[in-house]
Every structure is written in structure tokens, then in C-alpha cells.
Scaffold this motif. Structure first.
Motif, PDB file in Angstrom:
ATOM      1  N   TYR A  64       0.662  -1.191   0.069  1.00  8.82           N
ATOM      2  CA  TYR A  64      -0.234  -0.013   0.135  1.00  8.82           C
ATOM      3  C   TYR A  64       0.863   1.440  -0.094  1.00  8.82           C
ATOM      4  CZ  TYR A  64      -4.345  -2.641   0.669  1.00  8.82           C
ATOM      5  OH  TYR A  64      -5.413  -3.466   0.341  1.00  8.82           O
ATOM      6  N   SER A  65       2.044   1.062   0.483  1.00 13.32           N
ATOM      7  CA  SER A  65       2.988   2.407   0.533  1.00 13.32           C
ATOM      8  C   SER A  65       3.293   2.781  -1.051  1.00 13.32           C
ATOM      9  CB  SER A  65       4.281   2.027   1.080  1.00 13.32           C
ATOM     10  OG  SER A  65       5.043   1.098   0.311  1.00 13.32           O
ATOM     11  N   LYS A  66       3.156   1.983  -1.943  1.00 11.64           N
ATOM     12  CA  LYS A  66       3.321   2.302  -3.319  1.00 11.64           C
ATOM     13  C   LYS A  66       1.998   2.251  -4.023  1.00 11.64           C
ATOM     14  CE  LYS A  66       7.752   1.493  -3.035  1.00 11.64           C
ATOM     15  NZ  LYS A  66       8.650   2.725  -3.010  1.00 11.64           N
ATOM     16  N   ILE A  67       0.999   1.562  -3.650  1.00  6.09           N
ATOM     17  CA  ILE A  67      -0.227   1.760  -4.446  1.00  6.09           C
ATOM     18  C   ILE A  67      -1.012   3.035  -4.000  1.00  6.09           C
ATOM     19  CG2 ILE A  67      -2.650   0.723  -4.462  1.00  6.09           C
ATOM     20  CD1 ILE A  67      -1.387  -1.950  -3.840  1.00  6.09           C
ATOM     21  N   ILE A  68      -1.014   3.472  -2.825  1.00 10.66           N
ATOM     22  CA  ILE A  68      -1.867   4.983  -2.479  1.00 10.66           C
ATOM     23  C   ILE A  68      -1.209   5.986  -3.259  1.00 10.66           C
ATOM     24  CG2 ILE A  68      -2.097   6.313  -0.595  1.00 10.66           C
ATOM     25  CD1 ILE A  68      -2.838   3.957   1.185  1.00 10.66           C
ATOM     26  N   PRO A  69      -0.068   6.135  -3.419  1.00  6.55           N
ATOM     27  CA  PRO A  69       0.264   7.305  -4.057  1.00  6.55           C
ATOM     28  C   PRO A  69      -0.096   7.310  -5.573  1.00  6.55           C
ATOM     29  CG  PRO A  69       2.211   6.692  -2.613  1.00  6.55           C
ATOM     30  CD  PRO A  69       1.096   5.627  -2.546  1.00  6.55           C
ATOM     31  N   GLU A  70      -0.047   5.928  -6.088  1.00  9.86           N
ATOM     32  CA  GLU A  70      -0.591   6.014  -7.582  1.00  9.86           C
ATOM     33  C   GLU A  70      -2.007   6.256  -7.818  1.00  9.86           C
ATOM     34  OE1 GLU A  70       0.464   1.961  -8.533  1.00  9.86           O
ATOM     35  OE2 GLU A  70       2.698   2.452  -8.662  1.00  9.86           O
ATOM     36  N   PHE A  71      -2.880   5.659  -6.752  1.00 17.52           N
ATOM     37  CA  PHE A  71      -4.249   6.068  -6.788  1.00 17.52           C
ATOM     38  C   PHE A  71      -4.410   7.562  -6.459  1.00 17.52           C
ATOM     39  CE2 PHE A  71      -7.974   7.227  -4.364  1.00 17.52           C
ATOM     40  CZ  PHE A  71      -9.137   6.565  -5.349  1.00 17.52           C
ATOM     41  N   VAL A  72      -3.630   8.202  -5.677  1.00 16.07           N
ATOM     42  CA  VAL A  72      -3.739   9.517  -5.309  1.00 16.07           C
ATOM     43  C   VAL A  72      -3.612  10.445  -6.675  1.00 16.07           C
ATOM     44  CG1 VAL A  72      -2.435  11.473  -4.178  1.00 16.07           C
ATOM     45  CG2 VAL A  72      -3.157   9.506  -3.002  1.00 16.07           C
ATOM     46  N   ALA A  73      -2.501  10.115  -7.559  1.00 16.74           N
ATOM     47  CA  ALA A  73      -2.273  10.624  -8.596  1.00 16.74           C
ATOM     48  C   ALA A  73      -3.257  10.744  -9.670  1.00 16.74           C
ATOM     49  CB  ALA A  73      -0.899  10.273  -9.174  1.00 16.74           C
ATOM     50  N   LYS A  74      -3.825   9.324  -9.953  1.00 18.91           N
ATOM     51  CA  LYS A  74      -4.886   9.124 -10.691  1.00 18.91           C
ATOM     52  C   LYS A  74      -6.152   9.883 -10.515  1.00 18.91           C
ATOM     53  CE  LYS A  74      -7.479   5.088 -12.677  1.00 18.91           C
ATOM     54  NZ  LYS A  74      -8.917   5.492 -12.283  1.00 18.91           N
ATOM     55  N   TRP A  75      -6.523   9.794  -9.106  1.00 21.84           N
ATOM     56  CA  TRP A  75      -7.724  10.734  -8.666  1.00 21.84           C
ATOM     57  C   TRP A  75      -7.595  12.158  -9.073  1.00 21.84           C
ATOM     58  CZ3 TRP A  75     -12.234   8.741  -7.480  1.00 21.84           C
ATOM     59  CH2 TRP A  75     -13.354   9.514  -6.972  1.00 21.84           C
ATOM     60  N   LYS A  76      -6.341  12.783  -8.554  1.00 19.02           N
ATOM     61  CA  LYS A  76      -6.148  14.093  -8.779  1.00 19.02           C
ATOM     62  C   LYS A  76      -6.172  14.340 -10.452  1.00 19.02           C
ATOM     63  CE  LYS A  76      -4.247  18.335  -8.395  1.00 19.02           C
ATOM     64  NZ  LYS A  76      -5.312  19.429  -7.862  1.00 19.02           N
ATOM     65  N   ARG A  77      -5.728  13.655 -11.210  1.00 17.31           N
ATOM     66  CA  ARG A  77      -5.690  13.746 -12.645  1.00 17.31           C
ATOM     67  C   ARG A  77      -7.247  13.648 -13.258  1.00 17.31           C
ATOM     68  NH1 ARG A  77      -1.759  10.043 -13.201  1.00 17.31           N
ATOM     69  NH2 ARG A  77      -3.501   8.350 -13.810  1.00 17.31           N
ATOM     70  N   GLU A  78      -7.898  12.820 -12.818  1.00 20.84           N
ATOM     71  CA  GLU A  78      -9.027  12.602 -13.158  1.00 20.84           C
ATOM     72  C   GLU A  78     -10.280  13.389 -12.337  1.00 20.84           C
ATOM     73  OE1 GLU A  78     -10.045   8.478 -12.938  1.00 20.84           O
ATOM     74  OE2 GLU A  78      -8.419   7.845 -14.600  1.00 20.84           O
ATOM     75  N   LYS A  79     -10.135  13.813 -11.291  1.00 20.03           N
ATOM     76  CA  LYS A  79     -11.196  14.398 -10.714  1.00 20.03           C
ATOM     77  C   LYS A  79     -10.858  15.804  -9.949  1.00 20.03           C
ATOM     78  CE  LYS A  79     -14.007  10.668 -10.710  1.00 20.03           C
ATOM     79  NZ  LYS A  79     -15.303  10.638 -11.438  1.00 20.03           N
ATOM     80  N   GLY A  80      -9.355  16.096 -10.054  1.00 21.24           N
ATOM     81  CA  GLY A  80      -8.929  17.208  -9.657  1.00 21.24           C
ATOM     82  C   GLY A  80      -9.221  17.471  -8.417  1.00 21.24           C
ATOM     83  N   GLN A  81      -9.109  16.434  -7.619  1.00 22.20           N
ATOM     84  CA  GLN A  81      -9.298  16.411  -5.969  1.00 22.20           C
ATOM     85  C   GLN A  81      -8.183  16.042  -5.070  1.00 22.20           C
ATOM     86  OE1 GLN A  81     -12.706  13.968  -4.939  1.00 22.20           O
ATOM     87  NE2 GLN A  81     -13.372  15.777  -3.342  1.00 22.20           N
ATOM     88  N   ASP A  82      -7.993  16.628  -4.156  1.00 22.87           N
ATOM     89  CA  ASP A  82      -7.027  16.097  -3.165  1.00 22.87           C
ATOM     90  C   ASP A  82      -7.756  15.113  -2.231  1.00 22.87           C
ATOM     91  OD1 ASP A  82      -5.000  17.546  -4.121  1.00 22.87           O
ATOM     92  OD2 ASP A  82      -5.526  19.501  -2.696  1.00 22.87           O
ATOM     93  N   VAL A  83      -7.062  13.917  -2.092  1.00 20.44           N
ATOM     94  CA  VAL A  83      -7.658  12.979  -1.107  1.00 20.44           C
ATOM     95  C   VAL A  83      -6.378  12.508  -0.120  1.00 20.44           C
ATOM     96  CG1 VAL A  83      -8.655  10.522  -0.882  1.00 20.44           C
ATOM     97  CG2 VAL A  83      -8.961  11.647  -3.072  1.00 20.44           C
ATOM     98  N   ILE A  84      -6.980  12.583   1.224  1.00 21.87           N
ATOM     99  CA  ILE A  84      -6.095  12.297   2.208  1.00 21.87           C
ATOM    100  C   ILE A  84      -6.405  10.547   2.596  1.00 21.87           C
ATOM    101  CG2 ILE A  84      -5.237  12.645   4.780  1.00 21.87           C
ATOM    102  CD1 ILE A  84      -5.842  15.517   4.059  1.00 21.87           C
ATOM    103  N   ILE A  85      -5.587   9.779   2.521  1.00 24.67           N
ATOM    104  CA  ILE A  85      -5.782   8.377   2.779  1.00 24.67           C
ATOM    105  C   ILE A  85      -4.930   8.151   4.205  1.00 24.67           C
ATOM    106  CG2 ILE A  85      -5.665   6.083   2.291  1.00 24.67           C
ATOM    107  CD1 ILE A  85      -6.028   6.903  -0.636  1.00 24.67           C
ATOM    108  N   LYS A  86      -5.904   7.899   4.928  1.00 26.09           N
ATOM    109  CA  LYS A  86      -5.211   7.546   6.624  1.00 26.09           C
ATOM    110  C   LYS A  86      -5.219   6.013   6.457  1.00 26.09           C
ATOM    111  CE  LYS A  86      -6.201  11.558   9.208  1.00 26.09           C
ATOM    112  NZ  LYS A  86      -6.706  12.025  10.488  1.00 26.09           N
ATOM    113  N   GLU A  87      -3.887   5.582   7.141  1.00 24.40           N
ATOM    114  CA  GLU A  87      -3.970   4.310   7.170  1.00 24.40           C
ATOM    115  C   GLU A  87      -3.623   3.632   8.593  1.00 24.40           C
ATOM    116  OE1 GLU A  87      -0.483   5.354   3.907  1.00 24.40           O
ATOM    117  OE2 GLU A  87      -0.630   3.056   4.068  1.00 24.40           O
ATOM    118  N   SER A  88      -3.933   2.261   8.773  1.00 26.86           N
ATOM    119  CA  SER A  88      -3.917   1.578  10.025  1.00 26.86           C
ATOM    120  C   SER A  88      -3.760   0.176   9.742  1.00 26.86           C
ATOM    121  CB  SER A  88      -5.290   1.916  11.067  1.00 26.86           C
ATOM    122  OG  SER A  88      -5.251   1.130  11.879  1.00 26.86           O
ATOM    123  N   TYR A  89      -2.777  -0.301  10.348  1.00 23.62           N
ATOM    124  CA  TYR A  89      -1.979  -1.663  10.025  1.00 23.62           C
ATOM    125  C   TYR A  89      -2.007  -2.278  11.481  1.00 23.62           C
ATOM    126  CZ  TYR A  89      -1.038   0.092   5.578  1.00 23.62           C
ATOM    127  OH  TYR A  89      -1.051   0.552   4.331  1.00 23.62           O
TER     128      TYR A  89
END
Length: 356
Positions: A64-89
Motif C-alpha cells: 500500500y505504500s506504493k499503491i496509495i500514491p498511484e491512486f492519489v495521482a490518478k484521482w487528482k488527474r481525473e477528478k481534480g481533487q485532493d484525497v487524504i488516505i489514512k492507514e491503520s495496520y
């Protein structure tokens, strides 16, 4: 395609702040101009941010340390929106209890469907979640491996080697550990999936557990007993953990993957009650869907998980030992039946323990 049919109430890009001690915060983009969507935001929530929390089990963190930034960039590109993803393990069972007790998880990715079912039974996830994402919502796969001391001095390569006289085994307690349930079912299925009957399976598993020298409450404590306390000749472990440890140069051990094995399947889903209350369903569902893409599945594969995406599975087929007979929990009756038969109070595992 993610099936968006479980919403009780759908709003867009609204969230409540999360202050429940999750471990990692990763910024992402958000930017809705819908005034009604903004009305319910807390003062602390930035207008162009949306915030979700991922709750998962410990060994997924590297992926997830690699996947989350990839999703973040995709969402930004497509939606123009900042997402904060908090993680608990943490341990899957512990994480399950935390969500039931109030940890505000928008997405849960746990070690076994039984844990997700517990959250469903608590009223937080709608029934039918298994059909809401690709692959019956199973996002990661692995198998059980037998880890041994460097050089494998006792020649432990197969399930039957575990019952050799003098072999000392470490595995977590399946009454308290999700990972240990997989270990137990791998042992049981090594007999029943090869033509043996249940009496023979019980006899074999009893012999294995007579060689178990320590039975910690969870997989992390089992690993500590094996690595740090030097207990045991063999540790039953996830294949993906061993691959990752080898990549990181942390393991001074060897391991074998028996050719008859169980498919360790990790499900993912949104937590309906939370996403509908917080208005985060759209981004939470999009994140879940993203986890099944080749892009995300390659990241899971890099840290040792067997991909569920067929394209990526072909790409990395040579990385994993071949499993001749691979079976699933469904082949053993499904989690409800398995829990009742093997792990409930007074069930088969308790009887095995009494006979030790």
C-alpha cells in the motif's frame, strides 16, 4: 467494474475528520464545488480535500505504500481533487475488533473473509459485499510456506516432514490468529485434498501439533519466537512474508512451499455505514476498484502476493513455486462451516489441543 448498488445515502466528496490513531497519512487531491456537499464538512476539513481511512493487516503495508500514491495521482488527474488516505495496520483480528468498536474505516482489507463477515454481522457492512468488486472481492492471494533454519538442517520440505520425530514447530494459535487458521487448513487439506479421509486428516494434524513447541496468539508473536528467540526448527508462515523478507535481506532462513496448498485470500470492501455517513463512498469505491487494476496488482506482486489479475499473474508466473493442488476455503465448506467445525469452542482444534 465496481458495482455501486449498496448505498443507503449517497453524497459527494463530504467527509468527517478521523482522529483515531491511525498510523500513516498520505495526501491526495480533492475539489468539489457542490455547495450542498460542503455544508456538512467540519471546519477542520479543507474544502478541496476528501479523507478516507484504510484499515488493513500488517503484511500489506509495503504494497500500500506504493499503491496509495498511484491512486492519489490518478484521482487528482481525473477528478481534480485532493484525497487524504489514512492507514491503520495490525493483526487482522485486532483490526476487525477495532472497526467494530469504532475505528472509522472507510475501506477494510483484511486477512480473511471471516473477519470481514464479523464486521458485516456488526451491521457496518451490507450483506452481499463479496459481489461488489471483481474476483468476489478477493484482492490478494498467497499460500502457506514452511520456513526453516538456514540450510534446512532437518530436511523439512513437505507437510509430512513436520511429523518427523524431534522436529520443533512454531505456529500461531488458530483460536486467536487469522493467519494460523490458514496454517491449520493447509495441514488438514494436505490430507483430504490428496484422497485421505477426515479421520486420517485428524490423525495427521494431531501429530503435527504434538511437535508444536510454542503457540503464540498471533503471527507476529510466532515470527518473534522463531527469529528473535530462536525457538523451533520450522515456522508456518505466509509465502509473501518470506519473499518480502528475502528481498529486504532480513531473513537468514530458507523455506519450502508444499505443492498441495490452500489459497490464502484477502478480501477488500468499503464499510457501508461509515462511507454513507461521511459522504466518502465515491472515492472509497474508486480506491477499492483501483486495487484490482494491473498497476496495483503489480505492486502486490512485488512484495510477494500472488496476483488476482490474470494479466499480471502471467507476467510474474516464474516468480512463484508451482502449486499442483490449490484449493480454497470454499472447497472446505466456506468460512461459516470451517469456523464451526474447526475453531469454535469445543470444535476440532480444541479437541486436538486436549489430546496433546
Amino acid at each position: 467494474m465496481f458495482i455501486k448498488n449498496r448505498a443507503v445515502l449517497k453524497t459527494t466528496n463530504t467527509v468527517l475528520a478521523v482522529v483515531l490513531g491511525v498510523s500513516t497519512v498520505v495526501p491526495v487531491l480533492a475539489g468539489s464545488t457542490d455547495k450542498s456537499a460542503h455544508q456538512n464538512k467540519l471546519i477542520s476539513q479543507k474544502p478541496k480535500n476528501v479523507e478516507i481511512t484504510l484499515v488493513s493487516y500488517a503484511v500489506t503495508k509495503a504494497a500500500y505504500s506504493k499503491i496509495i500514491p498511484e491512486f492519489v495521482a490518478k484521482w487528482k488527474r481525473e477528478k481534480g481533487q485532493d484525497v487524504i488516505i489514512k492507514e491503520s495496520y495490525g493483526g487482522s483480528g485486532s483490526q476487525t475488533r477495532a472497526v467494530i468498536d469504532g475505528l472509522q474505516a472507510d475501506v477494510v482489507a483484511l486477512a480473511l473473509a471471516l473477519d470481514t463477515k464479523r464486521i458485516e454481522k456488526a451491521g457496518l457492512i451490507n450483506p452481499g459485499w463479496e459481489k461488489e468488486a471483481p474476483n468476489n472481492s478477493i484482492v490478494t492471494r498467497s499460500v502457506v510456506a514452511i520456513e526453516t533454519r538456514a540450510g534446512n538442517p532437518k530436511g523439512i520440505n513437505t507437510w509430512t516432514d513436520l511429523i518427523k520425530p524431534g522436529v520443533k514447530i512454531v505456529t500461531a494459535n488458530p483460536k486467536t490468529s487469522g493467519g494460523a487458521r490458514w496454517n491449520f487448513l493447509a495441514l488438514w487439506g494436505s490430507v483430504t485434498r490428496n484422497g485421505g479421509n477426515e479421520k486420517q486428516a485428524l490423525d495427521f494434524v494431531q501429530k503435527v501439533f504434538k511437535n508444536v513447541v510454542v503457540l503464540p496468539k498471533d503471527a507476529r508473536e510466532a515470527s518473534d519466537a522463531f527469529y528473535k528467540k530462536n525457538q523451533g526448527d520450522a515456522l508456518l508462515n505466509y509465502e509473501n512474508e518470506l519473499i518480502l523478507a528475502a528481498q529486504q535481506g532480513k531473513a537468514d532462513t530458507t523455506y519450502a512451499v508444499p505443492a498441495t496448498n490452500i489459497s490464502i485470500e484477502g478480501p477488500v470492501t468499503v464499510v457501508d455505514r461509515i462511507v454513507d455517513r461521511r459522504g466518502t463512498r465515491e472515492v472509497a469505491e474508486a480506491f477499492v476498484e483501483f486495487l484490482f487494476t494491473p498497476q496495483a496488482q503489480r505492486e502486490f506482486a512485488k512484495v510477494g502476493f500472488r496476483p488476482v489479475n490474470s494479466t499480471v499473474a502471467k507476467e510474474v508466473a516464474g516468480k512463484f513455486p508451482r502449486i499442483v493442488k490449490l484449493y480454497t476455503v470454499a472447497n472446505l465448506g466456506g468460512w461459516d462451516a470451517v469456523q464451526k467445525k474447526f475453531f469454535d469452542d469445543g470444535a476440532i482444534f480444541d479437541r486436538i489441543q486436549s489430546a496433546r
